[in-house]
Design a protein around this motif. Sequence first.
Motif, PDB file in Angstrom:
ATOM      1  N   LEU A 310       0.818  -1.202   0.000  1.00 60.87           N
ATOM      2  CA  LEU A 310       0.000   0.000   0.000  1.00 60.87           C
ATOM      3  C   LEU A 310       0.858   1.261   0.000  1.00 60.87           C
ATOM      4  O   LEU A 310       1.889   1.325   0.672  1.00 60.87           O
ATOM      5  CB  LEU A 310      -0.907   0.023   1.237  1.00 60.87           C
ATOM      6  N   GLN A 311       0.408   2.265  -0.734  1.00 61.00           N
ATOM      7  CA  GLN A 311       1.036   3.588  -0.717  1.00 61.00           C
ATOM      8  C   GLN A 311      -0.009   4.565  -0.194  1.00 61.00           C
ATOM      9  O   GLN A 311      -0.863   5.031  -0.945  1.00 61.00           O
ATOM     10  CB  GLN A 311       1.512   3.996  -2.109  1.00 61.00           C
ATOM     11  N   MET A 312       0.026   4.839   1.104  1.00 62.64           N
ATOM     12  CA  MET A 312      -1.025   5.634   1.741  1.00 62.64           C
ATOM     13  C   MET A 312      -0.494   6.880   2.448  1.00 62.64           C
ATOM     14  O   MET A 312      -1.232   7.563   3.142  1.00 62.64           O
ATOM     15  CB  MET A 312      -1.772   4.758   2.759  1.00 62.64           C
ATOM     16  N   ASN A 313       0.808   7.171   2.290  1.00 62.21           N
ATOM     17  CA  ASN A 313       1.417   8.341   2.921  1.00 62.21           C
ATOM     18  C   ASN A 313       1.227   8.352   4.437  1.00 62.21           C
ATOM     19  O   ASN A 313       1.048   9.397   5.042  1.00 62.21           O
ATOM     20  CB  ASN A 313       0.857   9.632   2.309  1.00 62.21           C
ATOM     21  N   MET A 314       1.279   7.173   5.032  1.00 62.27           N
ATOM     22  CA  MET A 314       1.069   7.033   6.474  1.00 62.27           C
ATOM     23  C   MET A 314       2.392   6.970   7.228  1.00 62.27           C
ATOM     24  O   MET A 314       3.395   6.506   6.701  1.00 62.27           O
ATOM     25  CB  MET A 314       0.262   5.757   6.759  1.00 62.27           C
ATOM     26  N   ARG A 315       2.389   7.425   8.477  1.00 60.19           N
ATOM     27  CA  ARG A 315       3.543   7.276   9.365  1.00 60.19           C
ATOM     28  C   ARG A 315       3.114   7.296  10.828  1.00 60.19           C
ATOM     29  O   ARG A 315       3.842   7.750  11.698  1.00 60.19           O
ATOM     30  CB  ARG A 315       4.588   8.379   9.088  1.00 60.19           C
ATOM     31  N   LEU A 316       1.920   6.774  11.083  1.00 61.39           N
ATOM     32  CA  LEU A 316       1.405   6.752  12.450  1.00 61.39           C
ATOM     33  C   LEU A 316       2.073   5.688  13.290  1.00 61.39           C
ATOM     34  O   LEU A 316       2.351   5.892  14.470  1.00 61.39           O
ATOM     35  CB  LEU A 316      -0.116   6.507  12.426  1.00 61.39           C
ATOM     36  N   GLY A 317       2.341   4.534  12.709  1.00 62.80           N
ATOM     37  CA  GLY A 317       2.806   3.406  13.510  1.00 62.80           C
ATOM     38  C   GLY A 317       1.629   2.699  14.158  1.00 62.80           C
ATOM     39  O   GLY A 317       0.530   2.655  13.599  1.00 62.80           O
ATOM     40  N   GLU A 318       1.873   2.132  15.343  1.00 60.71           N
ATOM     41  CA  GLU A 318       0.852   1.427  16.128  1.00 60.71           C
ATOM     42  C   GLU A 318       0.430   0.090  15.524  1.00 60.71           C
ATOM     43  O   GLU A 318      -0.290  -0.672  16.139  1.00 60.71           O
ATOM     44  CB  GLU A 318      -0.423   2.269  16.313  1.00 60.71           C
ATOM     45  N   GLY A 319       0.836  -0.199  14.294  1.00 59.58           N
ATOM     46  CA  GLY A 319       0.303  -1.353  13.571  1.00 59.58           C
ATOM     47  C   GLY A 319      -0.834  -0.973  12.653  1.00 59.58           C
ATOM     48  O   GLY A 319      -1.515  -1.835  12.101  1.00 59.58           O
ATOM     49  N   SER A 320      -1.037   0.326  12.460  1.00 62.72           N
ATOM     50  CA  SER A 320      -2.171   0.805  11.659  1.00 62.72           C
ATOM     51  C   SER A 320      -2.102   0.321  10.213  1.00 62.72           C
ATOM     52  O   SER A 320      -3.121  -0.037   9.616  1.00 62.72           O
ATOM     53  CB  SER A 320      -2.249   2.335  11.699  1.00 62.72           C
ATOM     54  N   GLY A 321      -0.908   0.299   9.641  1.00 61.54           N
ATOM     55  CA  GLY A 321      -0.757  -0.190   8.271  1.00 61.54           C
ATOM     56  C   GLY A 321      -1.032  -1.679   8.167  1.00 61.54           C
ATOM     57  O   GLY A 321      -1.624  -2.145   7.185  1.00 61.54           O
ATOM     58  N   ALA A 322      -0.619  -2.437   9.184  1.00 59.84           N
ATOM     59  CA  ALA A 322      -0.890  -3.874   9.201  1.00 59.84           C
ATOM     60  C   ALA A 322      -2.391  -4.124   9.236  1.00 59.84           C
ATOM     61  O   ALA A 322      -2.912  -4.984   8.508  1.00 59.84           O
ATOM     62  CB  ALA A 322      -0.207  -4.524  10.402  1.00 59.84           C
ATOM     63  N   ALA A 323      -3.092  -3.368  10.073  1.00 63.86           N
ATOM     64  CA  ALA A 323      -4.556  -3.514  10.158  1.00 63.86           C
ATOM     65  C   ALA A 323      -5.209  -3.191   8.825  1.00 63.86           C
ATOM     66  O   ALA A 323      -6.169  -3.855   8.412  1.00 63.86           O
ATOM     67  CB  ALA A 323      -5.104  -2.608  11.254  1.00 63.86           C
ATOM     68  N   LEU A 324      -4.694  -2.170   8.147  1.00 65.35           N
ATOM     69  CA  LEU A 324      -5.261  -1.770   6.860  1.00 65.35           C
ATOM     70  C   LEU A 324      -5.025  -2.829   5.781  1.00 65.35           C
ATOM     71  O   LEU A 324      -5.821  -2.958   4.842  1.00 65.35           O
ATOM     72  CB  LEU A 324      -4.643  -0.434   6.436  1.00 65.35           C
ATOM     73  N   ALA A 325      -3.948  -3.590   5.925  1.00 64.29           N
ATOM     74  CA  ALA A 325      -3.609  -4.605   4.922  1.00 64.29           C
ATOM     75  C   ALA A 325      -4.343  -5.920   5.133  1.00 64.29           C
ATOM     76  O   ALA A 325      -4.407  -6.746   4.205  1.00 64.29           O
ATOM     77  CB  ALA A 325      -2.106  -4.862   4.935  1.00 64.29           C
ATOM     78  N   PHE A 326      -4.908  -6.145   6.305  1.00 62.50           N
ATOM     79  CA  PHE A 326      -5.583  -7.419   6.577  1.00 62.50           C
ATOM     80  C   PHE A 326      -6.642  -7.775   5.533  1.00 62.50           C
ATOM     81  O   PHE A 326      -6.741  -8.937   5.110  1.00 62.50           O
ATOM     82  CB  PHE A 326      -6.199  -7.417   7.972  1.00 62.50           C
ATOM     83  N   PRO A 327      -7.487  -6.824   5.093  1.00 62.32           N
ATOM     84  CA  PRO A 327      -8.495  -7.190   4.086  1.00 62.32           C
ATOM     85  C   PRO A 327      -7.892  -7.687   2.773  1.00 62.32           C
ATOM     86  O   PRO A 327      -8.551  -8.437   2.042  1.00 62.32           O
ATOM     87  CB  PRO A 327      -9.276  -5.885   3.879  1.00 62.32           C
ATOM     88  N   ILE A 328      -6.666  -7.282   2.473  1.00 64.23           N
ATOM     89  CA  ILE A 328      -6.023  -7.769   1.251  1.00 64.23           C
ATOM     90  C   ILE A 328      -5.696  -9.249   1.393  1.00 64.23           C
ATOM     91  O   ILE A 328      -5.835 -10.031   0.438  1.00 64.23           O
ATOM     92  CB  ILE A 328      -4.761  -6.937   0.927  1.00 64.23           C
ATOM     93  N   LEU A 329      -5.293  -9.666   2.592  1.00 62.84           N
ATOM     94  CA  LEU A 329      -5.075 -11.089   2.842  1.00 62.84           C
ATOM     95  C   LEU A 329      -6.383 -11.866   2.699  1.00 62.84           C
ATOM     96  O   LEU A 329      -6.411 -12.954   2.124  1.00 62.84           O
ATOM     97  CB  LEU A 329      -4.481 -11.309   4.239  1.00 62.84           C
ATOM     98  N   ASP A 330      -7.461 -11.269   3.215  1.00 65.75           N
ATOM     99  CA  ASP A 330      -8.775 -11.902   3.068  1.00 65.75           C
ATOM    100  C   ASP A 330      -9.128 -12.077   1.589  1.00 65.75           C
ATOM    101  O   ASP A 330      -9.673 -13.115   1.174  1.00 65.75           O
ATOM    102  CB  ASP A 330      -9.855 -11.060   3.748  1.00 65.75           C
TER     103      ASP A 330
END
Length: 351
Positions: A310-330
Amino acid sequence: MQLLQQTIQNIQSADHKMMEQARERIDGLCKPPGSLGRLETLAVQLSGITGELFPAIDKKAIIVCAADHGVCDEGVTSNPQNVTVFQTLNFPRGGTGVCAVAKITNAKIVTVDVGVKEDIPHDAGVIIKKIKYGTDNMAKGPAMSREEAIQSIEVGIEVATEEINKGINVLGTGEMGIGNTTPSAAILSVLRECNPNEVTGFGAGVGPGGIAHKVEVIHNAIALNKPNRHDAIDILAKVGGLEIGAMAGVILAAAAHRKPVVIDGFISTIAALIANELEPNVKAYIVPSHASEEPGAKIAAEMLGIEPMLQMNMRLGEGSGAALAFPILDAACSMMKNMATLEESMLLLKK
Protein backbone atom coordinates in the motif's frame (compact mmCIF):
# COMPACT_ATOMS: atom_id res chain seq x y z
CA MET A 1 18.19 -17.19 25.65
CA GLN A 2 16.91 -20.76 25.57
CA LEU A 3 13.48 -19.68 24.29
CA LEU A 4 15.06 -17.58 21.54
CA GLN A 5 17.31 -20.44 20.43
CA GLN A 6 14.43 -22.95 20.44
CA THR A 7 12.26 -20.59 18.41
CA ILE A 8 14.96 -20.01 15.81
CA GLN A 9 15.54 -23.78 15.53
CA ASN A 10 11.83 -24.30 14.80
CA ILE A 11 11.78 -21.91 11.84
CA GLN A 12 11.73 -23.75 8.54
CA SER A 13 11.59 -22.58 4.96
CA ALA A 14 8.23 -22.13 3.24
CA ASP A 15 6.43 -25.15 1.76
CA HIS A 16 7.60 -24.87 -1.85
CA LYS A 17 5.56 -27.85 -3.07
CA MET A 18 2.38 -26.22 -1.80
CA MET A 19 3.43 -22.95 -3.39
CA GLU A 20 3.72 -24.77 -6.73
CA GLN A 21 0.23 -26.22 -6.29
CA ALA A 22 -1.13 -22.79 -5.43
CA ARG A 23 0.51 -21.26 -8.50
CA GLU A 24 -0.92 -24.01 -10.71
CA ARG A 25 -4.43 -23.38 -9.38
CA ILE A 26 -4.11 -19.60 -9.78
CA ASP A 27 -2.84 -19.99 -13.35
CA GLY A 28 -5.93 -22.11 -14.09
CA LEU A 29 -8.47 -19.62 -12.74
CA CYS A 30 -10.93 -17.94 -15.09
CA LYS A 31 -8.82 -14.88 -15.81
CA PRO A 32 -5.89 -13.80 -17.93
CA PRO A 33 -2.58 -15.06 -16.47
CA GLY A 34 -1.20 -12.65 -13.86
CA SER A 35 -4.19 -10.33 -14.12
CA LEU A 36 -4.72 -10.19 -10.35
CA GLY A 37 -1.13 -9.13 -9.88
CA ARG A 38 0.22 -9.11 -6.35
CA LEU A 39 -2.94 -10.73 -5.04
CA GLU A 40 -1.76 -13.87 -6.80
CA THR A 41 1.73 -13.59 -5.34
CA LEU A 42 0.28 -13.10 -1.88
CA ALA A 43 -1.97 -16.14 -2.21
CA VAL A 44 1.02 -18.28 -3.20
CA GLN A 45 2.97 -16.93 -0.23
CA LEU A 46 0.13 -17.69 2.20
CA SER A 47 -0.06 -21.25 0.91
CA GLY A 48 3.68 -21.62 1.34
CA ILE A 49 3.50 -20.29 4.88
CA THR A 50 0.60 -22.43 6.04
CA GLY A 51 1.14 -25.53 3.90
CA GLU A 52 -2.50 -25.30 2.81
CA LEU A 53 -3.94 -24.70 -0.64
CA PHE A 54 -6.87 -22.86 0.90
CA PRO A 55 -5.36 -21.18 3.98
CA ALA A 56 -7.57 -19.95 6.80
CA ILE A 57 -6.58 -16.39 7.70
CA ASP A 58 -9.62 -15.43 9.71
CA LYS A 59 -8.47 -14.91 13.30
CA LYS A 60 -6.32 -11.81 13.39
CA ALA A 61 -4.36 -10.06 16.13
CA ILE A 62 -2.04 -7.08 16.17
CA ILE A 63 0.48 -7.16 18.98
CA VAL A 64 1.34 -3.59 20.00
CA CYS A 65 4.60 -3.45 21.95
CA ALA A 66 5.12 -0.35 24.08
CA ALA A 67 8.33 1.07 25.55
CA ASP A 68 10.13 4.33 26.20
CA HIS A 69 13.56 5.58 25.12
CA GLY A 70 16.26 7.26 27.16
CA VAL A 71 17.58 9.02 24.07
CA CYS A 72 14.59 11.37 24.34
CA ASP A 73 16.75 13.22 26.88
CA GLU A 74 18.74 14.48 23.88
CA GLY A 75 15.80 16.43 22.46
CA VAL A 76 15.30 14.25 19.38
CA THR A 77 11.52 14.58 19.50
CA SER A 78 9.02 17.35 20.13
CA ASN A 79 6.57 14.97 21.81
CA PRO A 80 6.54 14.53 25.60
CA GLN A 81 7.39 11.02 26.78
CA ASN A 82 4.20 10.67 28.78
CA VAL A 83 2.38 10.22 25.46
CA THR A 84 3.72 6.65 25.51
CA VAL A 85 1.88 5.71 28.70
CA PHE A 86 -1.22 7.68 27.66
CA GLN A 87 -1.49 5.82 24.37
CA THR A 88 -0.58 2.46 25.91
CA LEU A 89 -3.60 2.84 28.17
CA ASN A 90 -5.69 3.99 25.21
CA PHE A 91 -5.21 0.81 23.14
CA PRO A 92 -7.34 -1.44 25.37
CA ARG A 93 -10.03 1.26 25.37
CA GLY A 94 -10.16 1.15 21.57
CA GLY A 95 -9.33 4.83 21.15
CA THR A 96 -6.23 4.73 18.93
CA GLY A 97 -5.77 4.78 15.17
CA VAL A 98 -4.93 1.10 14.89
CA CYS A 99 -7.99 0.19 16.95
CA ALA A 100 -10.27 2.08 14.56
CA VAL A 101 -8.75 0.46 11.47
CA ALA A 102 -8.63 -3.01 13.04
CA LYS A 103 -12.38 -2.98 13.59
CA ILE A 104 -13.05 -3.48 9.88
CA THR A 105 -11.73 -7.05 10.12
CA ASN A 106 -12.49 -7.67 13.81
CA ALA A 107 -8.78 -7.90 14.50
CA LYS A 108 -7.81 -8.22 18.14
CA ILE A 109 -5.45 -5.61 19.60
CA VAL A 110 -3.02 -7.04 22.15
CA THR A 111 -1.08 -4.39 24.08
CA VAL A 112 2.18 -5.27 25.82
CA ASP A 113 4.23 -3.12 28.20
CA VAL A 114 7.83 -4.10 27.48
CA GLY A 115 9.42 -0.99 28.92
CA VAL A 116 7.09 1.94 29.48
CA LYS A 117 8.66 4.57 31.73
CA GLU A 118 5.67 4.60 34.11
CA ASP A 119 3.84 1.78 35.87
CA ILE A 120 0.76 0.49 34.03
CA PRO A 121 -2.16 -0.55 36.27
CA HIS A 122 -2.67 -4.31 36.24
CA ASP A 123 -6.37 -3.86 35.50
CA ALA A 124 -5.80 -1.65 32.44
CA GLY A 125 -6.05 -4.46 29.90
CA VAL A 126 -2.33 -4.31 29.10
CA ILE A 127 -0.04 -7.36 29.34
CA ILE A 128 2.74 -6.35 31.74
CA LYS A 129 6.11 -7.72 30.63
CA LYS A 130 8.20 -4.73 31.68
CA ILE A 131 11.94 -5.37 31.44
CA LYS A 132 12.95 -1.90 32.60
CA TYR A 133 11.53 1.61 32.69
CA GLY A 134 12.63 2.55 29.21
CA THR A 135 16.01 2.10 27.60
CA ASP A 136 19.04 3.97 28.84
CA ASN A 137 20.20 6.98 26.85
CA MET A 138 22.21 5.53 23.97
CA ALA A 139 23.98 8.88 23.61
CA LYS A 140 25.63 8.18 26.98
CA GLY A 141 26.14 4.43 26.71
CA PRO A 142 24.37 1.22 25.61
CA ALA A 143 20.58 1.42 25.42
CA MET A 144 20.38 -1.84 27.36
CA SER A 145 22.41 -4.90 28.29
CA ARG A 146 22.69 -7.89 25.98
CA GLU A 147 20.58 -9.88 28.45
CA GLU A 148 17.84 -7.23 28.36
CA ALA A 149 17.89 -7.23 24.54
CA ILE A 150 17.38 -11.01 24.52
CA GLN A 151 14.62 -10.64 27.11
CA SER A 152 12.81 -8.15 24.88
CA ILE A 153 12.85 -10.58 21.95
CA GLU A 154 11.62 -13.38 24.18
CA VAL A 155 8.73 -11.22 25.43
CA GLY A 156 7.53 -10.95 21.85
CA ILE A 157 7.92 -14.69 21.35
CA GLU A 158 5.95 -15.44 24.53
CA VAL A 159 3.05 -13.11 23.76
CA ALA A 160 2.78 -14.16 20.11
CA THR A 161 2.92 -17.85 21.00
CA GLU A 162 0.18 -17.40 23.57
CA GLU A 163 -2.06 -15.73 20.99
CA ILE A 164 -1.36 -18.46 18.42
CA ASN A 165 -2.20 -21.10 21.02
CA LYS A 166 -5.55 -19.33 21.50
CA GLY A 167 -6.32 -19.78 17.80
CA ILE A 168 -4.92 -16.64 16.16
CA ASN A 169 -3.74 -17.53 12.65
CA VAL A 170 -2.36 -14.22 11.40
CA LEU A 171 -0.40 -11.63 13.35
CA GLY A 172 0.42 -7.96 12.86
CA THR A 173 3.22 -5.99 14.49
CA GLY A 174 2.62 -2.62 16.12
CA GLU A 175 4.48 -0.36 18.51
CA MET A 176 4.16 2.61 20.80
CA GLY A 177 7.19 4.50 22.03
CA ILE A 178 7.90 8.21 21.78
CA GLY A 179 11.32 8.71 20.18
CA ASN A 180 11.53 5.27 18.61
CA THR A 181 12.38 6.43 15.10
CA THR A 182 15.78 7.44 16.54
CA PRO A 183 16.89 3.92 17.57
CA SER A 184 15.27 2.56 14.40
CA ALA A 185 17.40 4.86 12.26
CA ALA A 186 20.44 3.95 14.36
CA ILE A 187 19.89 0.21 13.82
CA LEU A 188 19.42 0.74 10.10
CA SER A 189 22.56 2.88 9.88
CA VAL A 190 24.60 0.09 11.45
CA LEU A 191 23.10 -2.68 9.32
CA ARG A 192 23.45 -0.66 6.12
CA GLU A 193 26.82 0.77 7.19
CA CYS A 194 25.73 4.22 6.09
CA ASN A 195 25.64 7.75 7.40
CA PRO A 196 22.54 8.28 9.59
CA ASN A 197 21.50 11.25 7.46
CA GLU A 198 20.49 8.80 4.71
CA VAL A 199 17.88 7.05 6.86
CA THR A 200 16.75 9.60 9.46
CA GLY A 201 13.41 11.35 9.14
CA PHE A 202 10.90 13.56 10.89
CA GLY A 203 9.30 10.80 12.97
CA ALA A 204 6.21 11.74 14.94
CA GLY A 205 7.72 15.17 15.52
CA VAL A 206 11.37 16.11 15.42
CA GLY A 207 12.91 18.12 18.29
CA PRO A 208 13.95 21.78 18.23
CA GLY A 209 17.35 20.95 16.72
CA GLY A 210 15.67 19.49 13.66
CA ILE A 211 16.73 16.42 11.73
CA ALA A 212 20.36 17.58 11.74
CA HIS A 213 20.50 17.28 15.54
CA LYS A 214 18.76 13.90 15.44
CA VAL A 215 21.33 12.67 12.93
CA GLU A 216 24.17 13.95 15.10
CA VAL A 217 22.82 12.15 18.17
CA ILE A 218 22.56 8.89 16.21
CA HIS A 219 26.02 9.29 14.72
CA ASN A 220 27.58 9.95 18.12
CA ALA A 221 25.71 7.05 19.76
CA ILE A 222 27.02 4.62 17.14
CA ALA A 223 30.56 5.96 17.50
CA LEU A 224 30.36 5.68 21.29
CA ASN A 225 28.80 2.22 21.56
CA LYS A 226 30.41 0.57 18.51
CA PRO A 227 27.68 -2.01 17.79
CA ASN A 228 28.84 -5.09 15.90
CA ARG A 229 27.33 -5.06 12.39
CA HIS A 230 27.34 -8.86 12.35
CA ASP A 231 25.61 -9.35 15.71
CA ALA A 232 21.94 -8.34 15.65
CA ILE A 233 21.54 -8.70 19.41
CA ASP A 234 24.55 -6.45 20.02
CA ILE A 235 23.05 -3.82 17.70
CA LEU A 236 19.69 -4.05 19.46
CA ALA A 237 21.36 -3.74 22.85
CA LYS A 238 23.67 -0.87 21.97
CA VAL A 239 21.34 1.43 19.98
CA GLY A 240 17.94 -0.27 19.88
CA GLY A 241 14.64 -0.31 21.74
CA LEU A 242 12.76 -2.77 23.90
CA GLU A 243 9.63 -2.67 21.72
CA ILE A 244 11.76 -3.19 18.61
CA GLY A 245 13.17 -6.34 20.16
CA ALA A 246 9.70 -7.50 21.17
CA MET A 247 8.37 -7.03 17.62
CA ALA A 248 11.32 -9.04 16.32
CA GLY A 249 10.24 -11.76 18.73
CA VAL A 250 6.66 -11.64 17.42
CA ILE A 251 7.98 -12.13 13.89
CA LEU A 252 10.20 -15.04 14.92
CA ALA A 253 7.32 -16.72 16.78
CA ALA A 254 4.99 -16.34 13.80
CA ALA A 255 7.56 -17.99 11.54
CA ALA A 256 8.20 -20.80 14.04
CA HIS A 257 4.46 -21.58 14.08
CA ARG A 258 4.04 -21.17 10.30
CA LYS A 259 1.75 -18.15 10.61
CA PRO A 260 1.90 -15.05 8.39
CA VAL A 261 2.95 -11.86 10.11
CA VAL A 262 1.98 -8.50 8.61
CA ILE A 263 4.49 -5.80 9.45
CA ASP A 264 3.62 -2.13 9.73
CA GLY A 265 5.92 0.71 8.69
CA PHE A 266 9.43 1.91 9.49
CA ILE A 267 9.89 0.65 13.03
CA SER A 268 8.23 -2.70 12.33
CA THR A 269 10.47 -3.15 9.30
CA ILE A 270 13.53 -2.50 11.45
CA ALA A 271 12.29 -5.20 13.83
CA ALA A 272 11.91 -7.48 10.82
CA LEU A 273 15.52 -6.77 9.83
CA ILE A 274 16.65 -7.79 13.32
CA ALA A 275 14.59 -11.00 13.10
CA ASN A 276 15.98 -11.71 9.63
CA GLU A 277 19.54 -11.24 10.88
CA LEU A 278 18.83 -13.86 13.55
CA GLU A 279 17.16 -16.31 11.12
CA PRO A 280 16.92 -15.53 7.37
CA ASN A 281 14.05 -18.01 6.87
CA VAL A 282 11.69 -15.55 8.60
CA LYS A 283 11.50 -13.49 5.42
CA ALA A 284 9.13 -16.03 3.84
CA TYR A 285 6.59 -15.40 6.61
CA ILE A 286 6.62 -11.60 6.43
CA VAL A 287 3.84 -9.76 4.62
CA PRO A 288 4.67 -6.04 4.20
CA SER A 289 1.76 -3.64 4.54
CA HIS A 290 2.43 -0.03 3.56
CA ALA A 291 5.24 2.24 2.42
CA SER A 292 5.90 4.52 5.37
CA GLU A 293 6.70 8.19 4.81
CA GLU A 294 9.91 7.78 6.85
CA PRO A 295 12.93 7.86 4.50
CA GLY A 296 14.51 4.83 6.15
CA ALA A 297 11.44 2.68 5.58
CA LYS A 298 12.03 2.20 1.85
CA ILE A 299 15.70 1.44 2.42
CA ALA A 300 14.91 -1.08 5.15
CA ALA A 301 12.32 -2.81 2.94
CA GLU A 302 14.81 -3.00 0.07
CA MET A 303 17.42 -4.51 2.39
CA LEU A 304 14.91 -7.11 3.48
CA GLY A 305 13.87 -7.75 -0.12
CA ILE A 306 10.18 -6.96 0.38
CA GLU A 307 7.84 -4.50 -1.31
CA PRO A 308 4.98 -2.88 0.64
CA MET A 309 1.52 -3.38 -0.83
CA LEU A 310 0.00 0.00 0.00
CA GLN A 311 1.04 3.59 -0.72
CA MET A 312 -1.02 5.63 1.74
CA ASN A 313 1.42 8.34 2.92
CA MET A 314 1.07 7.03 6.47
CA ARG A 315 3.54 7.28 9.36
CA LEU A 316 1.41 6.75 12.45
CA GLY A 317 2.81 3.41 13.51
CA GLU A 318 0.85 1.43 16.13
CA GLY A 319 0.30 -1.35 13.57
CA SER A 320 -2.17 0.80 11.66
CA GLY A 321 -0.76 -0.19 8.27
CA ALA A 322 -0.89 -3.87 9.20
CA ALA A 323 -4.56 -3.51 10.16
CA LEU A 324 -5.26 -1.77 6.86
CA ALA A 325 -3.61 -4.61 4.92
CA PHE A 326 -5.58 -7.42 6.58
CA PRO A 327 -8.49 -7.19 4.09
CA ILE A 328 -6.02 -7.77 1.25
CA LEU A 329 -5.08 -11.09 2.84
CA ASP A 330 -8.78 -11.90 3.07
CA ALA A 331 -9.14 -11.11 -0.64
CA ALA A 332 -6.22 -13.38 -1.56
CA CYS A 333 -7.73 -16.26 0.40
CA SER A 334 -11.16 -15.64 -1.12
CA MET A 335 -9.67 -15.69 -4.61
CA MET A 336 -8.16 -19.11 -3.93
CA LYS A 337 -11.30 -20.55 -2.38
CA ASN A 338 -14.15 -18.95 -4.30
CA MET A 339 -12.89 -18.19 -7.79
CA ALA A 340 -13.45 -21.05 -10.22
CA THR A 341 -10.86 -22.53 -12.51
CA LEU A 342 -11.59 -22.79 -16.21
CA GLU A 343 -12.03 -26.54 -15.81
CA GLU A 344 -14.47 -26.10 -12.90
CA SER A 345 -16.46 -23.54 -14.89
CA MET A 346 -16.74 -25.88 -17.87
CA LEU A 347 -18.07 -28.66 -15.65
CA LEU A 348 -20.66 -26.31 -14.18
CA LEU A 349 -21.83 -25.28 -17.65
CA LYS A 350 -22.33 -28.91 -18.61
CA LYS A 351 -24.67 -29.54 -15.69
